[in-house]
Write an enzyme that holds these catalytic residues in place. Structure first.
Site, PDB file in Angstrom:
ATOM      1  N   ARG A  64      32.056 -15.068 -45.861  1.00  0.00           N
ATOM      2  CA  ARG A  64      32.627 -14.033 -44.990  1.00  0.00           C
ATOM      3  C   ARG A  64      32.893 -14.533 -43.575  1.00  0.00           C
ATOM      4  O   ARG A  64      33.553 -13.852 -42.786  1.00  0.00           O
ATOM      5  CB  ARG A  64      31.677 -12.831 -44.912  1.00  0.00           C
ATOM      6  CG  ARG A  64      31.402 -12.188 -46.242  1.00  0.00           C
ATOM      7  CD  ARG A  64      30.404 -11.071 -46.078  1.00  0.00           C
ATOM      8  NE  ARG A  64      30.941 -10.005 -45.281  1.00  0.00           N
ATOM      9  CZ  ARG A  64      31.690  -9.010 -45.753  1.00  0.00           C
ATOM     10  NH1 ARG A  64      31.941  -8.943 -47.033  1.00  0.00           N
ATOM     11  NH2 ARG A  64      32.146  -8.086 -44.960  1.00  0.00           N
ATOM     12  N   GLU A  68      52.490 -18.077 -53.587  1.00  0.00           N
ATOM     13  CA  GLU A  68      51.044 -18.242 -53.745  1.00  0.00           C
ATOM     14  C   GLU A  68      50.654 -19.730 -53.665  1.00  0.00           C
ATOM     15  O   GLU A  68      49.650 -20.077 -53.055  1.00  0.00           O
ATOM     16  CB  GLU A  68      50.602 -17.605 -55.077  1.00  0.00           C
ATOM     17  CG  GLU A  68      49.149 -17.780 -55.442  1.00  0.00           C
ATOM     18  CD  GLU A  68      48.155 -17.208 -54.432  1.00  0.00           C
ATOM     19  OE1 GLU A  68      48.553 -16.524 -53.476  1.00  0.00           O
ATOM     20  OE2 GLU A  68      46.954 -17.501 -54.593  1.00  0.00           O
ATOM     21  N   HIS A 100      69.779 -21.270 -47.330  1.00  0.00           N
ATOM     22  CA  HIS A 100      70.080 -20.540 -46.092  1.00  0.00           C
ATOM     23  C   HIS A 100      69.087 -20.879 -44.988  1.00  0.00           C
ATOM     24  O   HIS A 100      68.694 -20.020 -44.215  1.00  0.00           O
ATOM     25  CB  HIS A 100      70.086 -19.038 -46.377  1.00  0.00           C
ATOM     26  CG  HIS A 100      71.094 -18.669 -47.409  1.00  0.00           C
ATOM     27  ND1 HIS A 100      72.442 -18.577 -47.135  1.00  0.00           N
ATOM     28  CD2 HIS A 100      70.965 -18.431 -48.737  1.00  0.00           C
ATOM     29  CE1 HIS A 100      73.099 -18.272 -48.249  1.00  0.00           C
ATOM     30  NE2 HIS A 100      72.223 -18.182 -49.232  1.00  0.00           N
ATOM     31  N   GLU A 104      46.075 -22.751 -46.715  1.00  0.00           N
ATOM     32  CA  GLU A 104      44.712 -22.290 -46.458  1.00  0.00           C
ATOM     33  C   GLU A 104      43.712 -23.434 -46.409  1.00  0.00           C
ATOM     34  O   GLU A 104      42.834 -23.453 -45.560  1.00  0.00           O
ATOM     35  CB  GLU A 104      44.265 -21.317 -47.570  1.00  0.00           C
ATOM     36  CG  GLU A 104      44.850 -19.940 -47.479  1.00  0.00           C
ATOM     37  CD  GLU A 104      44.402 -19.056 -48.633  1.00  0.00           C
ATOM     38  OE1 GLU A 104      43.939 -17.944 -48.369  1.00  0.00           O
ATOM     39  OE2 GLU A 104      44.515 -19.474 -49.803  1.00  0.00           O
ATOM     40  N   CYS A 113      32.289 -11.778 -41.038  1.00  0.00           N
ATOM     41  CA  CYS A 113      30.884 -11.660 -40.672  1.00  0.00           C
ATOM     42  C   CYS A 113      30.088 -11.091 -41.848  1.00  0.00           C
ATOM     43  O   CYS A 113      30.546 -10.181 -42.525  1.00  0.00           O
ATOM     44  CB  CYS A 113      30.636 -10.762 -39.471  1.00  0.00           C
ATOM     45  SG  CYS A 113      31.468 -11.295 -37.984  1.00  0.00           S
ATOM     46  N   LYS A 138      36.761 -14.835 -46.127  1.00  0.00           N
ATOM     47  CA  LYS A 138      37.161 -14.331 -47.438  1.00  0.00           C
ATOM     48  C   LYS A 138      37.435 -12.835 -47.414  1.00  0.00           C
ATOM     49  O   LYS A 138      38.302 -12.341 -48.113  1.00  0.00           O
ATOM     50  CB  LYS A 138      36.055 -14.639 -48.442  1.00  0.00           C
ATOM     51  CG  LYS A 138      36.362 -14.142 -49.814  1.00  0.00           C
ATOM     52  CD  LYS A 138      36.261 -15.242 -50.810  1.00  0.00           C
ATOM     53  CE  LYS A 138      36.891 -14.879 -52.118  1.00  0.00           C
ATOM     54  NZ  LYS A 138      38.254 -15.360 -52.259  1.00  0.00           N
ATOM     55  N   TRP A 191      32.253 -14.582 -38.021  1.00  0.00           N
ATOM     56  CA  TRP A 191      33.665 -14.962 -37.931  1.00  0.00           C
ATOM     57  C   TRP A 191      34.141 -14.333 -36.625  1.00  0.00           C
ATOM     58  O   TRP A 191      34.229 -13.113 -36.524  1.00  0.00           O
ATOM     59  CB  TRP A 191      34.438 -14.413 -39.121  1.00  0.00           C
ATOM     60  CG  TRP A 191      35.864 -14.853 -39.165  1.00  0.00           C
ATOM     61  CD1 TRP A 191      36.360 -15.980 -39.752  1.00  0.00           C
ATOM     62  CD2 TRP A 191      36.998 -14.181 -38.598  1.00  0.00           C
ATOM     63  NE1 TRP A 191      37.721 -16.044 -39.580  1.00  0.00           N
ATOM     64  CE2 TRP A 191      38.146 -14.960 -38.880  1.00  0.00           C
ATOM     65  CE3 TRP A 191      37.164 -13.000 -37.862  1.00  0.00           C
ATOM     66  CZ2 TRP A 191      39.422 -14.595 -38.467  1.00  0.00           C
ATOM     67  CZ3 TRP A 191      38.441 -12.644 -37.450  1.00  0.00           C
ATOM     68  CH2 TRP A 191      39.559 -13.434 -37.753  1.00  0.00           C
ATOM     69  N   LYS A 230      48.063 -21.300 -50.928  1.00  0.00           N
ATOM     70  CA  LYS A 230      46.876 -22.091 -51.277  1.00  0.00           C
ATOM     71  C   LYS A 230      46.836 -23.370 -50.459  1.00  0.00           C
ATOM     72  O   LYS A 230      45.807 -23.756 -49.926  1.00  0.00           O
ATOM     73  CB  LYS A 230      46.852 -22.474 -52.770  1.00  0.00           C
ATOM     74  CG  LYS A 230      46.541 -21.400 -53.788  1.00  0.00           C
ATOM     75  CD  LYS A 230      45.176 -20.796 -53.707  1.00  0.00           C
ATOM     76  CE  LYS A 230      45.119 -19.724 -52.715  1.00  0.00           C
ATOM     77  NZ  LYS A 230      45.101 -18.384 -52.849  1.00  0.00           N
ATOM     78  N   ASN A 245      28.984  -6.305 -37.887  1.00  0.00           N
ATOM     79  CA  ASN A 245      30.247  -6.750 -38.486  1.00  0.00           C
ATOM     80  C   ASN A 245      31.273  -5.657 -38.180  1.00  0.00           C
ATOM     81  O   ASN A 245      31.033  -4.495 -38.507  1.00  0.00           O
ATOM     82  CB  ASN A 245      30.037  -6.918 -39.996  1.00  0.00           C
ATOM     83  CG  ASN A 245      31.334  -6.998 -40.790  1.00  0.00           C
ATOM     84  OD1 ASN A 245      31.389  -6.569 -41.932  1.00  0.00           O
ATOM     85  ND2 ASN A 245      32.362  -7.552 -40.200  1.00  0.00           N
ATOM     86  N   GLY A 246      32.369  -6.038 -37.539  1.00  0.00           N
ATOM     87  CA  GLY A 246      33.388  -5.032 -37.215  1.00  0.00           C
ATOM     88  C   GLY A 246      33.906  -5.265 -35.813  1.00  0.00           C
ATOM     89  O   GLY A 246      33.698  -6.325 -35.221  1.00  0.00           O
TER      90      GLY A 246
END
Ligand code: G6P
Length: 622
Positions: A27, A494, A517, A501, A2, A617, A76, A498, A102-103
């Protein structure tokens, strides 16, 4: 998570709010809204839309968007699905007070039940609507102004908040407050204008004078008057104005189709910026030396550390895994790397002479901030490696080093990762040479190699078109495996992150040998397997054996190899070459093709690369 924006001053607020929301859209972007007190009749106009800020703009077209005070929000979703009714701003029952938030209000269910008993009703499923009704109730009960109502209501709240509120009966006033969620207030010199933002991005083009509120502080902003800040008990607090400048050009695409691609291509320049003034010529000759002011200031505490714990999330956690290898190699200090979200609730064993490194692009990730506070409570020195200048983690850490890669807007982190690894390498070398655990020769060679990394990244970027064509062959895939060993294992993680996402393809990163394994059971003719297999160390031949195991099962291999590697080229479907460097710095090169591969697969699938579904983000809730 948010983004909130606010404005009060002589100009029309709407264009400022909308531009600010676009700047904060990274955000959250599942719904958006704004509230303005109309110039003509002081009526409160609220516009909301499910979807992006552009959807909000469409829904406000042709309506009364006048007003020189207003608040806005890009969401968000936490409580309640993305919908117009759940979008902010939320309105108090009298129709005068409205709020963006926001929160997370953790005790919202209890508060809601209490308010329902007092006759309040709720339209949305959000915790935010509970907060605005609580402010409304407090205001009626105490018969006070908006600032006092917000302050007293917040005393009953458990949770995290950054809020901005207005009351259409008081068009000269805007009130904001924060606890554990970020909030910045931009102040124009003569107090004629004030800008609110979740960070400095929506403020930077109007002023560089920023006030950051501390937890549980409430700011009452009155037109043309100095700002007043109070704690929740009503004691006035002195606030310092900080000068924060942002490179505004970094907030634009600059001709690239997406922020992510621009930020991948930014890397040679921003890594040079990151090292500028930090890798210098030694005063005794032409040898390179590393100079980090945080290390100079805290030399004693850093050198006596028997253990280092790195806390971070997401991509920053992957950078932490590389940091562990760098610090253990150059400094011989044991390093643990913890997910901040686990660390904070894990009863961590932290001694007062441990050092805790908090890594965060935004500097606002709620779990990393909480882990930092836990570490400080245990008496550890906290070292922040942060991009967000003036962010909460940067302010609360005992010391630290900014990565200085400029604002990162694409939700998938790219240049922040290489900036974090670059700072970790400089930190490891600075500590290693001070401790005497790295030889002068290795120290200098590594610094020369580090300085050469930007030019080598340029060479990798020249393969962008080749990687694009390669990527187009893999849009069919539902799964990917990413394998690497040693320094390339965190790169495999990483690369997989990517891809997940932004392309929504399931991908797993694994240590190449460990793949036997379990994950090898998934391999068939359809399965793309990305190997990160550079040839500078003992693990190279071992990795080739792991490749053979995949080839025997008909997996489709894409291998990231060192320039001139003919052995792997002869074995596998596709190779992408990276220039040679020393083992410790390899991740700075091998990650680049993986960033481009994920980007081009997502573009080829027609997906929204910069704003992938469900992600945000800056994760300011736990
Ligand atoms: C989110 C972002 C990631 C980031 C992570 C940690 O998940 O989408 O790109 O790596 O948060 O964020 P931080 O700002 O603390 O590095």
């Amino acid at each position: 998570m948010c983004g909130i924006v606010g404005y009060i001053g002589p100009r029309q607020a709407y264009p400022i709010l909308i531009k600010g929301l676009h700047r904060l859209e990274y955000r959250g972007y599942d719904s958006a809204g704004c509230a303005l007190i109309s110039d003509t009749d002081n009526h409160l106009n609220i516009y909301k839309a499910k979807g992006k800020v552009s959807d909000l703009e469409r829904s406000a077209t042709g309506k009364d968007i006048s007003g020189s005070v207003g608040i806005a929000h890009t969401r968000w979703a936490t409580h309640g699905e993305p919908s117009e009714v759940n979008a902010h701003p939320h309105l108090g029952r009298s129709g005068y007070i409205t709020l963006v938030h926001n929160g997370i209000i953790e005790n919202y269910a209890t508060l809601r039940a209490q308010l329902i008993k007092k006759g309040f009703s709720f339209k949305s499923e959000t915790d935010t609507e509970v907060l605005v009704q609580l402010i409304e109730y407090t205001q009626q009960k105490l018969n006070c102004g908006l600032g006092n109502a917000v302050r007293n209501a917040l005393r009953l709240v458990i949770g995290a908040y950054a809020i901005a509120a207005i009351d259409s009966r008081r068009p000269h006033e805007l009130v904001c407050a924060r606890k554990s969620s970020p909030l910045a207030i931009g102040v124009v010199d003569d107090n004629s204008e004030f800008f609110i933002g979740s960070d400095a991005a929506p403020i930077a083009e109007y002023t560089d004078r920023i006030i950051y509120l501390k937890d549980e502080e409430v700011a009452v902003i009155t037109r043309d008057a100095p700002i007043k800040v109070y704690d929740l008990k009503g004691h006035e607090a002195e606030k310092e104005i900080q000068h924060v400048s942002l490179d505004l050009a970094m907030l634009d695409h600059e001709g690239f189709p997406h922020f992510m691609l621009k930020e991948i291509f930014d890397q040679p320049k921003v890594l040079t910026d990151c090292m500028r003034g930090r890798i210098v010529e030694s005063p005794y000759g032409h040898q390179p030396a590393v100079a980090l002011s945080a290390v100079t200031r805290h030399r004693r505490e850093l050198l006596r550390a028997k253990r280092i714990v790195i806390v971070s999330c997401g991509t920053s956690w992957h950078a932490g895994l590389i940091g562990k290898q760098l610090i253990e190699h150059f400094c011989r200090i044991p390093v643990e790397v913890a997910y901040a979200s686990e660390f904070r609730y894990s009863e961590p064993v932290i001694e007062h002479d441990d050092v805790v490194i908090a890594i965060s692009q935004s500097g606002e990730t709620a779990d990393t901030l909480a882990a930092l506070r836990t570490a400080k409570d245990h008496g550890a020195l906290v070292y922040g490696i942060v991009n967000g200048v003036g962010s909460s983690i940067a302010r609360e850490a005992d010391t630290g080093t900014y990565i200085h890669v400029g604002p990162e807007i694409g939700v998938a982190s790219t240049k922040a990762f290489t900036g974090q690894v670059t700072v970790l390498a400089m930190l490891a070398l600075a500590l290693g040479i001070a401790k005497g655990t790295v030889s002068q020769e290795e120290y200098e060679t590594t610094l020369r190699e580090l300085s050469a990394i930007p030019a080598k990244i340029e060479r990798v970027l020249l393969q962008n078109d080749k990687i694009r064509l390669l990527a187009e062959n893999f849009t069919y895939a539902h799964n990917f495996l990413y394998l690497g060993r040693g320094c390339n294992y965190p790169v495999a993680l990483e690369g997989a992150l990517k891809l997940k996402e932004i392309s929504y393809i399931h991908a797993e990163g694994y240590p190449a040998a460990e793949m036997k394994h379990g994950p090898i059971a998934l391999v068939d003719r359809e399965m793309p397997v990305v190997f990160v297999a550079t040839n500078h160390d003992a693990l190279y031949q071992k990795t080739i054996s792991n490749m053979q195991e995949i080839i025997s099962r008909h997996g489709r291999i894409i291998a990231i190899v060192t320039e001139g590697d003919e052995q792997v080229k002869a074995m596998v479907h596709k190779t992408i070459e990276v220039p040679d460097t020393i083992s410790a710095l390899t991740p700075l090169l091998t990650v680049i093709p993986l960033q481009l591969l994920a980007y081009h697969i997502a573009v080829a699938k027609g997906l929204d690369v910069d704003q992938p579904r469900n992600l945000a983000k800056s994760v300011t809730v736990e």
